[in-house]
Motif scaffolding. Structure first.
Motif, PDB file in Angstrom:
ATOM      1  N   GLU A  30       0.887  -1.167   0.073  1.00 39.57           N
ATOM      2  CA  GLU A  30      -0.093   0.012   0.111  1.00 39.57           C
ATOM      3  C   GLU A  30       0.746   1.233  -0.109  1.00 39.57           C
ATOM      4  O   GLU A  30       0.525   2.126  -0.679  1.00 39.57           O
ATOM      5  N   MET A  31       1.684   1.353   0.724  1.00 32.49           N
ATOM      6  CA  MET A  31       2.757   2.329   0.910  1.00 32.49           C
ATOM      7  C   MET A  31       3.637   2.503  -0.407  1.00 32.49           C
ATOM      8  O   MET A  31       3.716   3.943  -1.118  1.00 32.49           O
ATOM      9  N   LEU A  32       4.320   1.344  -1.058  1.00 25.56           N
ATOM     10  CA  LEU A  32       4.504   1.442  -2.309  1.00 25.56           C
ATOM     11  C   LEU A  32       3.884   2.006  -3.341  1.00 25.56           C
ATOM     12  O   LEU A  32       4.289   2.852  -4.182  1.00 25.56           O
ATOM     13  N   ALA A  33       2.615   1.520  -3.357  1.00 25.71           N
ATOM     14  CA  ALA A  33       1.742   1.949  -4.471  1.00 25.71           C
ATOM     15  C   ALA A  33       1.440   3.463  -4.229  1.00 25.71           C
ATOM     16  O   ALA A  33       1.546   4.254  -5.199  1.00 25.71           O
ATOM     17  N   ALA A  34       1.415   4.059  -3.143  1.00 25.69           N
ATOM     18  CA  ALA A  34       1.330   5.373  -2.818  1.00 25.69           C
ATOM     19  C   ALA A  34       2.799   6.277  -3.504  1.00 25.69           C
ATOM     20  O   ALA A  34       2.586   7.520  -4.380  1.00 25.69           O
ATOM     21  N   LEU A  35       3.713   5.790  -3.026  1.00 25.09           N
ATOM     22  CA  LEU A  35       5.049   6.392  -3.856  1.00 25.09           C
ATOM     23  C   LEU A  35       5.017   6.320  -5.170  1.00 25.09           C
ATOM     24  O   LEU A  35       5.337   7.286  -6.003  1.00 25.09           O
ATOM     25  N   ASN A  36       4.480   5.115  -5.785  1.00 32.07           N
ATOM     26  CA  ASN A  36       4.613   4.896  -7.197  1.00 32.07           C
ATOM     27  C   ASN A  36       3.600   5.853  -7.961  1.00 32.07           C
ATOM     28  O   ASN A  36       3.587   6.306  -9.078  1.00 32.07           O
ATOM     29  N   ALA A  37       2.524   6.041  -7.213  1.00 34.80           N
ATOM     30  CA  ALA A  37       1.361   6.796  -7.853  1.00 34.80           C
ATOM     31  C   ALA A  37       1.882   8.307  -7.900  1.00 34.80           C
ATOM     32  O   ALA A  37       1.700   9.106  -8.860  1.00 34.80           O
ATOM     33  N   GLU A  38       2.540   8.858  -6.966  1.00 34.37           N
ATOM     34  CA  GLU A  38       3.323  10.223  -6.888  1.00 34.37           C
ATOM     35  C   GLU A  38       4.354  10.158  -7.924  1.00 34.37           C
ATOM     36  O   GLU A  38       4.366  11.092  -8.704  1.00 34.37           O
ATOM     37  N   ASN A  39       5.056   8.926  -8.178  1.00 35.35           N
ATOM     38  CA  ASN A  39       6.207   9.171  -9.338  1.00 35.35           C
ATOM     39  C   ASN A  39       5.487   9.092 -10.479  1.00 35.35           C
ATOM     40  O   ASN A  39       6.031   9.933 -11.601  1.00 35.35           O
ATOM     41  N   THR A  65      12.931  12.683  -2.483  1.00 36.02           N
ATOM     42  CA  THR A  65      13.507  11.887  -1.407  1.00 36.02           C
ATOM     43  C   THR A  65      13.947  10.665  -2.144  1.00 36.02           C
ATOM     44  O   THR A  65      13.904  10.383  -3.194  1.00 36.02           O
ATOM     45  N   GLY A  66      14.800   9.822  -1.173  1.00 34.57           N
ATOM     46  CA  GLY A  66      15.113   8.459  -1.298  1.00 34.57           C
ATOM     47  C   GLY A  66      14.574   7.411  -0.561  1.00 34.57           C
ATOM     48  O   GLY A  66      14.381   7.556   0.895  1.00 34.57           O
ATOM     49  N   LEU A  67      14.024   6.476  -1.035  1.00 35.53           N
ATOM     50  CA  LEU A  67      13.337   5.564  -0.170  1.00 35.53           C
ATOM     51  C   LEU A  67      14.039   4.766   0.711  1.00 35.53           C
ATOM     52  O   LEU A  67      13.898   4.414   1.971  1.00 35.53           O
ATOM     53  N   TRP A  68      15.505   4.764   0.512  1.00 36.05           N
ATOM     54  CA  TRP A  68      16.440   3.942   1.572  1.00 36.05           C
ATOM     55  C   TRP A  68      17.160   5.265   2.332  1.00 36.05           C
ATOM     56  O   TRP A  68      18.204   4.904   3.047  1.00 36.05           O
ATOM     57  N   ASP A  69      16.594   6.336   2.352  1.00 34.44           N
ATOM     58  CA  ASP A  69      17.531   7.284   3.057  1.00 34.44           C
ATOM     59  C   ASP A  69      17.530   7.213   4.550  1.00 34.44           C
ATOM     60  O   ASP A  69      16.307   6.820   5.203  1.00 34.44           O
ATOM     61  N   SER A  70      18.764   7.026   5.104  1.00 38.51           N
ATOM     62  CA  SER A  70      18.642   6.668   6.540  1.00 38.51           C
ATOM     63  C   SER A  70      18.833   8.124   7.571  1.00 38.51           C
ATOM     64  O   SER A  70      18.656   8.108   8.709  1.00 38.51           O
ATOM     65  N   PRO A 109       1.399  23.636  -9.098  1.00 40.51           N
ATOM     66  CA  PRO A 109       1.807  22.215  -8.999  1.00 40.51           C
ATOM     67  C   PRO A 109       2.722  22.021  -7.801  1.00 40.51           C
ATOM     68  O   PRO A 109       3.369  22.721  -7.269  1.00 40.51           O
ATOM     69  N   LEU A 110       2.370  20.510  -7.406  1.00 41.74           N
ATOM     70  CA  LEU A 110       3.289  20.007  -6.269  1.00 41.74           C
ATOM     71  C   LEU A 110       3.865  18.696  -6.615  1.00 41.74           C
ATOM     72  O   LEU A 110       2.879  17.723  -7.124  1.00 41.74           O
ATOM     73  N   VAL A 111       4.888  18.603  -7.085  1.00 38.48           N
ATOM     74  CA  VAL A 111       5.456  17.481  -7.513  1.00 38.48           C
ATOM     75  C   VAL A 111       6.234  16.573  -6.175  1.00 38.48           C
ATOM     76  O   VAL A 111       7.027  17.209  -5.614  1.00 38.48           O
ATOM     77  N   PHE A 112       6.161  15.401  -6.255  1.00 43.69           N
ATOM     78  CA  PHE A 112       6.810  14.634  -5.350  1.00 43.69           C
ATOM     79  C   PHE A 112       7.655  13.527  -5.917  1.00 43.69           C
ATOM     80  O   PHE A 112       7.053  12.478  -6.635  1.00 43.69           O
ATOM     81  N   ARG A 113       8.956  13.362  -6.144  1.00 41.25           N
ATOM     82  CA  ARG A 113       9.767  12.550  -6.529  1.00 41.25           C
ATOM     83  C   ARG A 113      10.405  11.489  -5.623  1.00 41.25           C
ATOM     84  O   ARG A 113      11.273  12.117  -4.954  1.00 41.25           O
ATOM     85  N   THR A 114      10.398  10.208  -5.517  1.00 31.01           N
ATOM     86  CA  THR A 114      11.023   9.335  -4.925  1.00 31.01           C
ATOM     87  C   THR A 114      11.924   8.415  -5.626  1.00 31.01           C
ATOM     88  O   THR A 114      11.450   7.725  -6.621  1.00 31.01           O
ATOM     89  N   ASN A 115      13.097   8.500  -5.174  1.00 35.37           N
ATOM     90  CA  ASN A 115      14.203   7.441  -6.019  1.00 35.37           C
ATOM     91  C   ASN A 115      14.073   6.395  -5.121  1.00 35.37           C
ATOM     92  O   ASN A 115      14.415   6.175  -3.825  1.00 35.37           O
ATOM     93  N   MET A 116      13.498   5.167  -5.771  1.00 39.44           N
ATOM     94  CA  MET A 116      13.208   4.061  -5.221  1.00 39.44           C
ATOM     95  C   MET A 116      14.633   3.322  -4.866  1.00 39.44           C
ATOM     96  O   MET A 116      14.614   2.348  -4.122  1.00 39.44           O
ATOM     97  N   LYS A 135      20.585   8.867  -6.006  1.00 33.89           N
ATOM     98  CA  LYS A 135      21.141   7.923  -6.470  1.00 33.89           C
ATOM     99  C   LYS A 135      22.726   8.155  -6.554  1.00 33.89           C
ATOM    100  O   LYS A 135      23.189   9.253  -6.828  1.00 33.89           O
ATOM    101  N   SER A 136      23.478   6.906  -6.863  1.00 38.23           N
ATOM    102  CA  SER A 136      24.959   6.831  -6.825  1.00 38.23           C
ATOM    103  C   SER A 136      25.313   7.188  -8.466  1.00 38.23           C
ATOM    104  O   SER A 136      24.451   7.063  -9.119  1.00 38.23           O
ATOM    105  N   GLY A 137      26.691   7.472  -8.504  1.00 37.27           N
ATOM    106  CA  GLY A 137      27.139   7.869  -9.879  1.00 37.27           C
ATOM    107  C   GLY A 137      27.346   9.503 -10.179  1.00 37.27           C
ATOM    108  O   GLY A 137      26.126  10.015  -9.595  1.00 37.27           O
TER     109      GLY A 137
END
Length: 696
Positions: A51-60, A629-634, A657-664, A671-673
């Motif tokens: 359910e949580m991942l679906a919410a983040l994917n919907a935002e992406n 944000t990043g999904l694995w941010d500590s 507009p309100l845009v929310f981007r999560t790097n999964m 992201k690295s690189g």
């Protein structure tokens, strides 16, 4: 209430439907109050809840739709930025124990090769880590540190393939390239070799809070379960670090909190028994380094702006009683760092809002390293060996690419070792200046500005203003290849040195944290209003950018002064202050009670609640916003911005507009690189430019 992840209230920007997360009743309880948090369900520490991942994917998906019209501009910006990178670049080699060490990038590579050459820079190359090959097939890859054994034969390095800063310590034989069987999980970067070339000391993390907790000693060829405990920190408000002194004689364990520090050291030949330099005491911080037969100590003991003190080995007795002044405290000079050499000490100082370098010889002669620009960044570079008169340092400004110099402290001769190549960039076409802005309480805020030559201060330009203002971290002005694309389009870039940093000394920090934290936010707003009033920018063409604690800044000004900004960019923003600080299981919480406050205290709870961005969202018009944000941010958990965006969507009254981007696959740093961050930057920059009406 519905239990699905989200509903779609209607068409948004570009015809896309903005996802609105479901509201689910939840009470956040504490000794000092109970608060409703209808989006608490978005927190999932496993990162697996469908359910949580679906919410983040919907935002992406929504972000993809809203940003689709900017794709051509994103591509243009990315090409411009990458065009300013010398792709086959390498660092300036430094010498250590007979080898010259450096890193280099191959053309097109996201990750560097770290290597060395024996005896001279023209000797055959020995590859230590080919990170591009190591990263193949990994969604995230990072080498946190690497270190060579004293006999130059073995390499230890810390590797993270998740992005959560839980590194695995690995080893290899340099001559053969063969990895050793030893692997130690859940460590902090910065392992240290003992002089026997087989014992390695490392910092172990708590698996839940990720706090640095224990120093252990590993002997190569033995199981990690048999590693000996060297030190354990019981107080969760302290960070733990490990290093060797400049003269390589000692291995030191240091702990520090916001207001205190303690250091213990052992001979690198036999690092079994630690000896304390001085015991911890609240409101006393210090760090010590060893050279020759004495310790050099930087401390705020009876010196708010710090001083340098010294004590010989013969008089060092585990207390401060024998310490004597080497560089006394000054009200208008803040000592930020130092590096001892055999014949002199290099000192990083802050004065007038800039960081400068000076050298102090053992005979007492003091000399400054000069600068010709009004705002600049001057820092110590890698100085691996102390038995030299040459001091290596870097210099940069908002117009000057990073330049590495070395100066001979005996003769005054200066050599340029490298100017960071920026293809197509002409520094003479840009202008930097420093202005001082009056804050509403009378303080004077330094602001570093840059714009293209020919800029007219007529109140029509678009502007990007950046700020941070936390942890005493000073934001020094340095040239950015991303910012050039904005300047070339007629924009102004402003770096606001707001309270909460240490640009003007320790008081500048003290006046911007704990019960004075709101000064950071009002400083930033006052800078914006002053720059607009003085015609550096148009009132309706101001953008602001901040990340992490700077994302807290963005969230606060969004609530406090939304009409002053056309667009806000908040990266990995710390916006749910009270709930986070109530949860000691979250990384950083216990370390930061003296930064933000402990909500177990009623006064701290109420003060944090008064500015926490998530708790102060209200029905009003907000600027256009890009949140990342990043999904694995500590460091700042993904659910803080996720909840904030959900509440903003449900509450704000505008159609901006309100845009929310999560790097999964990303952590706190994205992201690295080396190229990926420029793709991310191109995305939010294109969004910003479009909102500001800047010509493409």
């Amino acid at each position: 209430m519905p239990d699905r992840c989200c509903r779609h209230p209607g068409a948004g920007a570009g015809g896309a439907e903005a996802p609105v997360a479901a509201k689910k009743p939840y009470k956040v309880t504490s000794p000092n109050g109970t608060r409703d948090d209808e989006y608490y369900w978005l927190r999932d520490d496993t990162r697996k809840n469908p359910e949580m991942l679906a919410a983040l994917n919907a935002e992406n998906a929504y972000a993809d739709a809203v940003l689709a019209p900017t794709k051509a501009l994103q591509d243009t910006l990315y090409k411009e930025v990458v065009g300013r990178i010398k792709q086959d670049d390498s660092s300036v080699p430094y010498k250590e124990r007979g080898y010259y060490y450096y890193s280099r990038f191959d053309t097109g590579a996201d990750y560097p090769v770290t290597a060395r050459r024996k005896g001279s820079v023209s000797a055959p190359e020995e590859v230590l880590l080919d990170q591009a090959k190591m990263a193949v097939g990994k969604g995230f890859f990072s080498v946190g540190s690497s270190t060579v054994s004293p006999d130059n034969s073995l390499l230890a390095w810390a590797e993270d393939v998740v992005g959560r800063r839980q590194f695995v310590l690995k080893f290899k034989d340099i001559a053969t390239g063969k990895p050793l069987a030893d692997e130690i999980p859940n460590v902090q970067p910065g392992a240290v070799w003992a002089d026997d070339n087989k014992t390695v000391l490392y910092v172990e993390k708590d698996p839940v809070t990720l706090l640095s907790k224990r120093v252990k000693a590993h002997v190569l060829g033995t199981p990690a379960s048999a590693d000996r405990l060297v030190y354990e920190e019981k107080d969760d408000s302290f960070y733990l670090g490990l290093w060797r002194t400049t003269d390589d004689k000692y291995i030191c364990v240091g702990v520090e909190s916001t207001v205190s520090a303690e250091q213990s050291c052992a001979l690198a030949t036999t690092p079994a028994t630690l000896t304390m330099i001085a015991p911890r005491e609240r409101d006393v911080r210090y760090e010590a380094d060893h050279i020759g037969n004495r310790w050099i100590v930087k401390t705020n003991w009876k010196a708010p702006n710090y001083r340098l003190m010294t004590v010989t080995d013969a008089k060092s007795n585990g207390t401060r009683t024998a310490w004597t002044d080497l560089v006394p405290v000054k009200d208008d000079v803040f000592i930020e760092g130092f590096k001892p050499f055999d014949d002199f000490i290099a000192i990083e100082e802050r004065s007038g809002g800039n960081k400068r370098l000076r050298t102090l010889t053992n005979a007492g002669k003091s000399s400054f390293v000069s600068s010709d620009e009004p705002a600049y960044d001057m820092s110590l570079s890698t100085n691996a060996e102390p038995n030299t008169p040459w001091l290596r340092y870097t210099y940069a400004s908002l117009t000057t690419p990073t330049t590495t110099y070395e100066v001979n402290t005996a003769t005054g001769e200066r050599r340029t070792l490298k100017v960071q190549p920026v293809p197509g960039y002409d520094a003479t076409q840009y202008v930097t200046e420093r202005v001082w802005v009056p804050a509403r309480d009378g303080a004077r805020i330094p602001v570093s500005l840059v714009y293209k030559k020919g800029f007219r201060k007529d109140g029509r330009a678009a502007m990007l203003q950046y700020g941070y203002g936390s942890y005493g971290s000073s934001m020094d002005p340095a040239m950015s290849i991303q910012t050039v694309s904005l300047l070339d389009r007629g924009m102004v870039y402003a770096l606001a040195h707001i309270r909460g940093g240490q640009e003007l000394g320790r008081k500048w920090y003290d006046d911007g944290h704990m019960f004075k934290k709101v000064n950071s936010f009002t400083d930033f707003i006052d800078v914006t209003r002053w720059l607009v009033a003085n015609k550096y920018a148009a009132k309706d063409r101001v953008a602001a950018l901040g990340g992490s604690a700077g994302g807290l800044l963005m969230g606060a000004i969004a609530n406090m002064a939304p009409k002053d900004y056309k667009v806000l960019i908040a990266q990995v923003p710390f916006v749910d202050v009270v709930t986070t600080m109530l949860d000691a299981s979250i990384p950083l919480t216990t370390n930061e009670y003296d930064e933000w406050g402990n909500p177990a205290n009623k006064a701290s709870y109420d003060y944090m609640l008064s500015y926490s961005p998530y708790d102060n969202v209200r029905a009003q018009t907000y600027p256009a916003m890009f949140v990342g944000t990043g999904l694995w941010d500590s460091q700042v958990q993904y659910y803080e911005p996720a909840k904030w965006v959900a509440r903003l969507r449900a509450t704000k009254t505008d159609a901006n507009p309100l845009v929310f981007r999560t790097n999964m696959e990303a952590g706190h740093g994205g992201k690295s690189g080396r190229f990926q961050r420029y793709k991310d930057g191109a995305e939010y920059s294109a969004f910003m430019l479009t909102q500001l009406g800047v010509e493409k």
